[in-house]
Design an enzyme around this catalytic site. Structure first.
Site, PDB file in Angstrom:
ATOM      1  N   LYS A 144       0.730  -1.177  -0.114  1.00 50.14           N
ATOM      2  CA  LYS A 144       0.033   0.169  -0.044  1.00 50.14           C
ATOM      3  C   LYS A 144       0.832   1.127   0.209  1.00 50.14           C
ATOM      4  O   LYS A 144       1.049   1.812   1.129  1.00 50.14           O
ATOM      5  CB  LYS A 144      -0.900  -0.105   1.188  1.00 50.14           C
TER       6      LYS A 144
HETATM    7  N1  PMP Z   1      -7.720  -1.561  -2.721  1.00 53.41           N
HETATM    8  C1  PMP Z   1      -7.006  -0.364  -2.850  1.00 53.41           C
HETATM    9  C2  PMP Z   1      -5.880  -0.067  -3.756  1.00 53.41           C
HETATM   10  C3  PMP Z   1      -7.271   0.271  -1.633  1.00 53.41           C
HETATM   11  O1  PMP Z   1      -6.389   1.568  -1.605  1.00 53.41           O
HETATM   12  C4  PMP Z   1      -7.946  -0.030  -0.429  1.00 53.41           C
HETATM   13  C5  PMP Z   1      -8.115   0.957   0.508  1.00 53.41           C
HETATM   14  N2  PMP Z   1      -7.292   0.767   1.629  1.00 53.41           N
HETATM   15  C6  PMP Z   1      -8.782  -1.138  -0.624  1.00 53.41           C
HETATM   16  C7  PMP Z   1      -8.710  -2.033  -1.908  1.00 53.41           C
HETATM   17  C8  PMP Z   1      -9.705  -1.628   0.591  1.00 53.41           C
HETATM   18  O2  PMP Z   1      -8.890  -1.975   1.440  1.00 53.41           O
HETATM   19  P1  PMP Z   1      -9.174  -1.894   3.011  1.00 53.41           P
HETATM   20  O3  PMP Z   1     -10.555  -2.733   3.217  1.00 53.41           O
HETATM   21  O4  PMP Z   1      -7.999  -2.601   3.803  1.00 53.41           O
HETATM   22  O5  PMP Z   1      -9.234  -0.798   3.427  1.00 53.41           O
END
Ligand code: PMP
Length: 304
Positions: free
Chosen positions: A155
C-alpha cells in the site's frame, strides 16, 4: 480549513499546519511512502471511539514498509499510542477517517531507505446508514498495474497514480467509480476498493493473485457473509462480463465500507437496484464496526 486542530508528526502532536515535509524529501520527489486508512467509529451510547481492525492495519503497514526496504520505524505499540493520543488531542466525538503514513524523509535520492518519518492525521468522516441508489461503474481502459511492475499488495503512495487515472476517467465520463482489469484482462479492483459479486447463491471476488490490495474489509466481508448469512465466498478470476450476469455487485473498503453497484458500463446489474445481500452485509458490518453489537469485540480497539 480541515476540521482537526492537531496532527501527529514523528510521534509529536503538532498544530495541523505544522505537519510539513520538505519539497526535497524522497516522499515529495518520488512518492516514497506507504500508508493505511483506518476508521474510528463513534459510539454515542458508550461515548467511545472504536478503531476498526487496528491490528490488521498495523500488520499491513509493517509489511508495506518491509517490502519497500524502509529503515525500521516506530513499533506497532508506539504507533497505536500516537494514534490514540491524536484522537484524544482532537477530542473527536464523531466517526473519523485516519491516515497513517511512513515516508522517506531527508535529502536522499531514489534508493534512500530513511530516515523514516511518520505522519498521522484524522478527520471527521461521518457514515450513513442509507445505501443510496447504488453506484455506476465503468470498466476502465487503464490496466491495473501488475505485481511484477508495481505490486498492488504494497500500500504505497505511488500506486495511487494508477487508481487516479482510472477514477478521473470514470468521473469525466459521468460514472461514479472505475473497475480496473489486470494484465490478463480479469477483474482486479476499484480505486481504494475491492469488488464482490453475488452469483449462483454465493459470493465471488477476485483472488489475491489478481493484482489487488489484500483488503481488510474484503476479509471482513468473507467472514461475516459466512457467519451471519451462511454465504460462502469463492476467490478466483472474474471475467468482466460476469459482472453483467451477477445478481448483485458491491465494492468494499475501509473508507467506502460496503456499497452497492447497480450498473456496469451503463448496463444494469441484477434488478438495477441495491441488492438485499449487499444491504444486509452493510448493516451487519456497520453494527460490528460501531460496536452496537458485542460480537467481534476483538476487531475493535477503544481509543478513550
Ligand atoms: N484496494 C485499494 C487499492 C485500496 O487502496 C483500498 C483501501 N485501503 C482497498 C482496496 C480496500 O482495503 P481495506 O479494506 O483494507 O481498506
Amino acid at each position: 480549513m480541515p476540521s482537526a486542530e492537531f496532527a501527529c508528526l514523528n510521534g509529536k502532536i503538532v498544530p495541523w499546519n505544522d505537519a510539513r515535509v520538505h519539497v526535497f524529501s524522497p516522499v515529495a520527489k518520488y512518492g516514497i511512502g506507504v500508508f493505511e486508512g483506518i476508521r474510528g467509529y463513534w459510539n454515542e451510547c458508550e461515548e467511545q471511539l472504536f478503531l476498526f481492525r487496528l491490528d490488521e492495519h498495523l500488520e499491513r503497514y509493517a509489511f508495506s514498509q518491509k517490502a519497500m526496504r524502509f529503515d525500521e520505524g516506530p513499533s506497532s505499540r508506539e504507533l497505536m499510542q500516537a494514534l490514540i493520543a491524536l484522537c484524544r488531542a482532537n477530542q473527536f466525538c464523531t466517526t473519523v477517517h485516519i491516515r497513517m503514513m511512513a515516508f522517506v524523509d531527508g535529502l536522499g535520492e531514489m534508493s534512500a531507505t530513511g530516515p523514516v518519518g511518520t505522519a498521522i492525521t484524522a478527520l471527521p468522516r461521518v457514515t450513513t446508514r442509507q445505501v443510496g441508489r447504488g453506484a455506476s461503474a465503468q470498466i476502465s481502459s487503464w490496466m491495473r498495474m501488475p505485481d511484477s511492475a508495481m505490486p498492488a499488495r504494497i500500500k504505497c503512495n505511488a500506486n495511487y497514480h494508477n487508481s487516479r487515472l482510472a477514477l478521473m476517467q470514470a468521473k469525466l465520463d459521468g460514472y461514479d467509480v472505475a473497475f480496473l482489469l489486470n494484465s490478463r484482462g480479469k477483474l482486479a479492483e476499484a480505486p481504494a476498493m475491492c469488488v464482490f459479486l453475488l452469483r449462483h447463491g454465493h459470493l465471488v471476488t477476485p483472488s489475491g493473485s489478481n493484482d489487488i490490495l489484500e483488503s481488510i474489509t474484503r476479509r471482513t466481508v468473507i467472514e461475516i457473509a459466512e457467519e451471519y448469512l451462511h454465504l460462502k465466498t469463492v476467490e478466483r478470476d472474474v471475467d468482466r462480463t460476469e459482472l453483467l450476469l451477477a445478481d448483485e455487485v458491491f465494492y468494499c473498503g475501509t473508507g467506502a465500507e460496503i456499497a452497492p453497484v447497480t450498473s456496469v458500463d451503463r448496463i444494469s446489474v441484477g434488478s438495477g437496484k441495491p441488492g438485499a445481500v449487499t444491504t444486509e452485509l452493510r448493516k451487519i458490518y456497520l453494527s460490528i464496526a460501531m460496536g452496537e453489537t458485542k460480537d467481534h469485540s476483538e476487531w475493535r480497539t477503544a481509543a478513550y
